[in-house]
Design a protein around this motif. Structure first.
Motif, PDB file in Angstrom:
ATOM      1  N   ILE A  83       0.674  -1.236  -0.046  1.00  0.00           N
ATOM      2  CA  ILE A  83       0.032  -0.059   0.079  1.00  0.00           C
ATOM      3  C   ILE A  83       0.735   1.400   0.038  1.00  0.00           C
ATOM      4  O   ILE A  83       0.270   2.446   0.123  1.00  0.00           O
ATOM      5  CB  ILE A  83      -0.862   0.228   1.311  1.00  0.00           C
ATOM      6  N   ALA A  84       2.077   1.146  -0.445  1.00  0.00           N
ATOM      7  CA  ALA A  84       2.947   2.114  -0.130  1.00  0.00           C
ATOM      8  C   ALA A  84       2.614   3.530  -0.908  1.00  0.00           C
ATOM      9  O   ALA A  84       2.756   4.596  -0.451  1.00  0.00           O
ATOM     10  CB  ALA A  84       4.464   1.790  -0.325  1.00  0.00           C
ATOM     11  N   ASP A  85       2.180   3.092  -2.183  1.00  0.00           N
ATOM     12  CA  ASP A  85       1.859   4.296  -3.112  1.00  0.00           C
ATOM     13  C   ASP A  85       0.462   4.837  -3.116  1.00  0.00           C
ATOM     14  O   ASP A  85       0.073   5.402  -3.897  1.00  0.00           O
ATOM     15  CB  ASP A  85       2.317   3.733  -4.643  1.00  0.00           C
ATOM     16  N   LEU A  86      -0.257   4.002  -2.216  1.00  0.00           N
ATOM     17  CA  LEU A  86      -1.744   4.425  -2.102  1.00  0.00           C
ATOM     18  C   LEU A  86      -1.980   5.869  -1.102  1.00  0.00           C
ATOM     19  O   LEU A  86      -1.385   6.072  -0.380  1.00  0.00           O
ATOM     20  CB  LEU A  86      -2.553   3.444  -1.487  1.00  0.00           C
ATOM     21  N   ASP A  87      -2.876   6.453  -1.462  1.00  0.00           N
ATOM     22  CA  ASP A  87      -3.336   7.624  -0.670  1.00  0.00           C
ATOM     23  C   ASP A  87      -4.292   7.255   0.347  1.00  0.00           C
ATOM     24  O   ASP A  87      -4.574   8.156   1.268  1.00  0.00           O
ATOM     25  CB  ASP A  87      -4.023   8.927  -1.635  1.00  0.00           C
ATOM     26  N   PHE A  88      -5.218   6.292  -0.012  1.00  0.00           N
ATOM     27  CA  PHE A  88      -6.427   6.008   0.835  1.00  0.00           C
ATOM     28  C   PHE A  88      -6.619   4.297   0.989  1.00  0.00           C
ATOM     29  O   PHE A  88      -6.428   3.922  -0.137  1.00  0.00           O
ATOM     30  CB  PHE A  88      -7.787   6.771   0.434  1.00  0.00           C
ATOM     31  N   VAL A  89      -6.641   4.070   2.141  1.00  0.00           N
ATOM     32  CA  VAL A  89      -7.065   2.486   2.237  1.00  0.00           C
ATOM     33  C   VAL A  89      -7.811   2.085   3.181  1.00  0.00           C
ATOM     34  O   VAL A  89      -8.091   2.604   4.276  1.00  0.00           O
ATOM     35  CB  VAL A  89      -5.684   1.791   2.729  1.00  0.00           C
ATOM     36  N   TYR A  90      -8.803   1.225   2.505  1.00  0.00           N
ATOM     37  CA  TYR A  90      -9.806   0.564   3.377  1.00  0.00           C
ATOM     38  C   TYR A  90      -9.466  -0.923   3.975  1.00  0.00           C
ATOM     39  O   TYR A  90      -8.827  -1.515   3.132  1.00  0.00           O
ATOM     40  CB  TYR A  90     -11.299   0.274   2.670  1.00  0.00           C
ATOM     41  N   ALA A  91      -9.650  -1.206   5.223  1.00  0.00           N
ATOM     42  CA  ALA A  91      -9.683  -2.550   5.684  1.00  0.00           C
ATOM     43  C   ALA A  91     -10.711  -3.367   5.597  1.00  0.00           C
ATOM     44  O   ALA A  91     -11.838  -2.623   6.250  1.00  0.00           O
ATOM     45  CB  ALA A  91      -8.650  -2.606   6.807  1.00  0.00           C
ATOM     46  N   THR A  92     -11.020  -4.308   5.229  1.00  0.00           N
ATOM     47  CA  THR A  92     -12.197  -5.253   5.074  1.00  0.00           C
ATOM     48  C   THR A  92     -12.092  -6.141   6.449  1.00  0.00           C
ATOM     49  O   THR A  92     -11.232  -6.858   6.778  1.00  0.00           O
ATOM     50  CB  THR A  92     -12.779  -5.872   4.004  1.00  0.00           C
ATOM     51  N   THR A  93     -13.245  -6.103   7.237  1.00  0.00           N
ATOM     52  CA  THR A  93     -13.358  -6.953   8.406  1.00  0.00           C
ATOM     53  C   THR A  93     -14.921  -7.141   9.207  1.00  0.00           C
ATOM     54  O   THR A  93     -15.454  -6.037   8.799  1.00  0.00           O
ATOM     55  CB  THR A  93     -12.582  -6.585   9.529  1.00  0.00           C
ATOM     56  N   ALA A  94     -15.284  -8.189   9.652  1.00  0.00           N
ATOM     57  CA  ALA A  94     -16.424  -8.329  10.179  1.00  0.00           C
ATOM     58  C   ALA A  94     -16.490  -7.995  11.688  1.00  0.00           C
ATOM     59  O   ALA A  94     -17.612  -8.312  12.248  1.00  0.00           O
ATOM     60  CB  ALA A  94     -17.304  -9.673   9.402  1.00  0.00           C
ATOM     61  N   ARG A  95     -15.302  -8.012  12.294  1.00  0.00           N
ATOM     62  CA  ARG A  95     -15.286  -8.043  13.618  1.00  0.00           C
ATOM     63  C   ARG A  95     -14.766  -6.579  13.997  1.00  0.00           C
ATOM     64  O   ARG A  95     -13.756  -5.982  13.304  1.00  0.00           O
ATOM     65  CB  ARG A  95     -14.230  -8.765  14.045  1.00  0.00           C
ATOM     66  N   GLU A  96     -15.262  -6.058  15.022  1.00  0.00           N
ATOM     67  CA  GLU A  96     -14.870  -4.716  15.598  1.00  0.00           C
ATOM     68  C   GLU A  96     -13.325  -5.227  16.118  1.00  0.00           C
ATOM     69  O   GLU A  96     -13.097  -5.967  16.792  1.00  0.00           O
ATOM     70  CB  GLU A  96     -15.769  -4.380  16.767  1.00  0.00           C
ATOM     71  N   ARG A  97     -12.510  -4.087  15.730  1.00  0.00           N
ATOM     72  CA  ARG A  97     -11.131  -4.273  16.194  1.00  0.00           C
ATOM     73  C   ARG A  97     -10.591  -3.462  17.374  1.00  0.00           C
ATOM     74  O   ARG A  97      -9.316  -3.543  17.631  1.00  0.00           O
ATOM     75  CB  ARG A  97     -10.061  -4.422  15.070  1.00  0.00           C
ATOM     76  N   GLY A  98     -11.435  -2.709  17.832  1.00  0.00           N
ATOM     77  CA  GLY A  98     -11.103  -1.708  18.673  1.00  0.00           C
ATOM     78  C   GLY A  98      -9.960  -0.783  18.510  1.00  0.00           C
ATOM     79  O   GLY A  98      -9.092  -0.330  19.274  1.00  0.00           O
ATOM     80  N   GLN A  99      -9.845  -0.448  17.066  1.00  0.00           N
ATOM     81  CA  GLN A  99      -8.963   0.487  16.900  1.00  0.00           C
ATOM     82  C   GLN A  99      -9.423   2.065  16.556  1.00  0.00           C
ATOM     83  O   GLN A  99      -8.747   2.789  16.310  1.00  0.00           O
ATOM     84  CB  GLN A  99      -8.282   0.032  15.526  1.00  0.00           C
TER      85      GLN A  99
END
Lengths: 285, 285
Positions: A83-99
């Motif tokens: 993702i080094a050259d990306l400006d915006f990144v989504y992470a997909t998950t179905a669990r709350e990760r407390g972040q």
């Protein structure tokens, strides 16, 4: 969907978010993900630390023609590099990760991706391992979380299917058109054409004592007309119905012409089928 | 999506449209379709004329836990029998079939299915064979056509993925909630807490000659503050930043306590971490 009409003369769409598969274990899933991307116009695939021999026959078979995506796929040692050259990144998950990251569904995420990409940014979406999904450290690298409104009792999506929903959301966010829309071979029947058919039909029915008891005639007529109104009749539909009633009323007409005719659909456009010519006799007075 | 947090204590949703697979050729596709149904709360599967031994190990493996749908699946000899008890039927296709039927996409189809089912009707959706899709005679049995906004250059969806999009559209039509939403362990920082941090930081920077040339101070300050505002700071974030600046300003403080501290996330809730205690000295005047 199956049996789809793929038009190879039209180019695949470009410019959607990058799809990043993190340590996918099964080549089939990578191939199916590529196919899902192609279905909804996503073209750039990145793979983080796949198995050494991931691009095998099963992978290509699962791609079902979207191999151009597999052949262009870029391999990275880690998420950070991917993702080094990306400006915006989504992470997909179905669990709350407390972040404490912002969380969106496909309906909000699609338009957000579109706005950022139209704004000149390069965006990507991270998808985790088949069994365990993304690790918290992967998610920490993302700007926000993309999750789906899944059945809480059965939340585990196949990897390629998770990619498919992203693609669908992306396509909807473009306001992409459906591959086709309702097409009518004949114009809708003008209301007076429909009403004159009703009058002809009810006249024939009246003559045969259909409306009994007499005082029920208005409601019987109304119900009958409403049934036909629900047919959303075209001009040809009304001609067909008239012809049908004519034949029921007059009985068989023996001409070589009718033996040849297979039905209204075969009626050469522009020519008025015999039933219509016949209608006035039956429908008159 | 992968690594999803499946909550088996919560019941699967019921009552969605019936999924009807017409002459599916591969058990894996039937299993994956069952999984896709379970993901989005569809539970009733019907199969028209499957292969004799369709429910094999691969079928069950592909269902990945959604076997309850396979075991409940009903088999029919033909489409007509499979939809005999339904009030409303969509046929899925990506090709115009010249039947003049109404055509909708998932966004319109989902709410239409919901309205009819809530109105007491039993609705179903037909999915065709992997290679050839639905035949025109199958489509003729449907009330309307459901199609997807696919990439025209690559319109052929895998069978299970076509089912998945229906499921997603159904779930969205319910206004189904996302499995979780953004959760912050700490309340957002009140603006005066943020501003007092800015004043402390800028005071320390001023003292060290950061703002040069002097006339640039206002714009430098504004840019700096905007950077921090974009962090959408929580109370704990501000305490952490203050503590960070304090340490940068005052240098190492050697106490066993600080050696043990791994960072603000480990700070037991309710206790105020040392940085905050330290802030007044640095942040005063």
């Amino acid at each position: 969907m199956p049996g789809a009409g793929t038009d190879h003369t039209r180019p695949a769409l470009e410019g959607g978010p990058v799809v990043i598969l993190v340590e996918p274990q099964l080549g089939e899933n990578i191939g199916m993900a590529a196919r899902a991307m192609a279905n909804f116009g996503l073209t750039e695939l990145r793979i983080v630390a796949p198995r050494e021999r991931w691009l095998h026959a099963k992978t290509r078979a699962a791609a079902a023609g979207a191999e151009f995506i597999l052949d262009r796929a870029a391999i990275y040692p880690g998420v950070r590099e991917a993702i080094a050259d990306l400006d915006f990144v989504y992470a997909t998950t179905a669990r709350e990760r407390g972040q404490g990251k912002p969380v969106v569904g496909p309906r909000e995420g699609g338009p957000i991706l579109r706005a950022r990409i139209e704004g000149g940014q390069k965006a990507g979406v991270l998808f985790g391992r088949e069994r365990t999904g993304l690790e918290n450290d992967d998610i920490a690298l993302a700007d926000a979380i993309l999750t789906y409104p899944v059945n809480p009792a059965y939340a585990s999506l196949n990897l390629a299917q998770a990619v498919l929903i992203l693609g669908y959301a992306w396509m909807e966010a473009q306001g992409a058109p459906l591959p086709f829309t309702q097409k009518r071979r004949w114009p809708a029947a003008k209301r007076d054409m429909v009403v004159s058919f009703f009058e002809y039909l009810e006249d024939e029915l009246e003559r045969r004592g259909f409306f009994r008891p007499e005082h029920k005639r208005p409601v019987m007529s109304r119900n009958l007309r409403n049934m036909f109104h629900r047919m959303d009749l075209s001009e040809q539909d009304v001609r067909t119905l008239r012809g049908m009633i004519v034949r029921l009323v007059e009985g068989p007409r023996e001409t070589p012409q009718t033996r040849k005719r297979k039905g209204p659909k075969q009626t050469p456009k522009g020519t008025r089928p015999a039933p219509v010519a016949a209608a006035p006799d039956g429908g008159g007075e």
